[in-house]
Design a protein around this motif. Structure first.
Motif: not given
Length: 170
Positions: A86-90
């Motif tokens: 979740r930090r790398e992609a929405t």
């Protein structure tokens, strides 16, 4: 030994520790070495067996993630993924990526496990205790490799990364 007397230390040692004749082939030092080696090697054998498979909790999470991917449950997959994902992609970016994969490759026909390797690292891409599982996968419109990276947090496994490599994606 005299009547009423006690054995000397020498007599006691000789009677307690009896040694086979030197020609019998018995070697206490060699026996101790073999036993020590077995004691040291047996736990590492159990460790190797455990490491060559996938831990039960990780296998359950992997199976669930594969079912979600195959069924197109992208929102569920995203919500149950590791914080690293979740930090790398929405959610919208994740949905768009899965749509591209499905449009270009189609549905999965077969998966064949290639490797499963546990790692313990302090560095990126996924620091901590992780499991990287690779499948040779046949899709409707091409073949490829799927790589699932799971990470363990607090005794639970989470999907941290999903990657597909295929010539059909070009």
């Amino acid at each position: 030994m005299k009547r009423g007397g006690s054995p000397t230390v020498r007599e006691g040692v000789i009677r307690i520790i009896s040694r086979p004749p030197a020609r019998s082939g018995y070697c206490p030092a060699f026996t101790a070495l073999v036993i020590s080696s077995l004691i040291l090697l047996l736990p590492s054998c159990r460790e190797g067996i455990r490491r060559s498979g996938i831990p039960a909790g990780a296998q359950a999470r992997l199976d669930s993630a594969i079912e979600d991917i195959d069924a197109g449950r992208n929102e569920k997959l995203y919500n149950e993924a590791a914080d690293e994902w979740r930090r790398e992609a929405t959610l919208d970016q994740s949905k768009a990526t899965f749509k591209i994969l499905r449009d270009k490759l189609g549905n999965v026909r077969t998966r064949s496990l290639q490797t499963a390797r546990e790692e313990q690292t302090a560095t990126a891409p996924v620091p901590g205790h992780s499991l990287v599982v690779t499948y040779q996968t046949s899709f409707e419109r091409g073949d490829g490799m799927e790589t699932f990276t799971l990470v363990e947090h607090g005794g639970r496994w989470y999907l941290a990364r999903y990657f597909v490599s295929s010539k059909a994606l070009k």
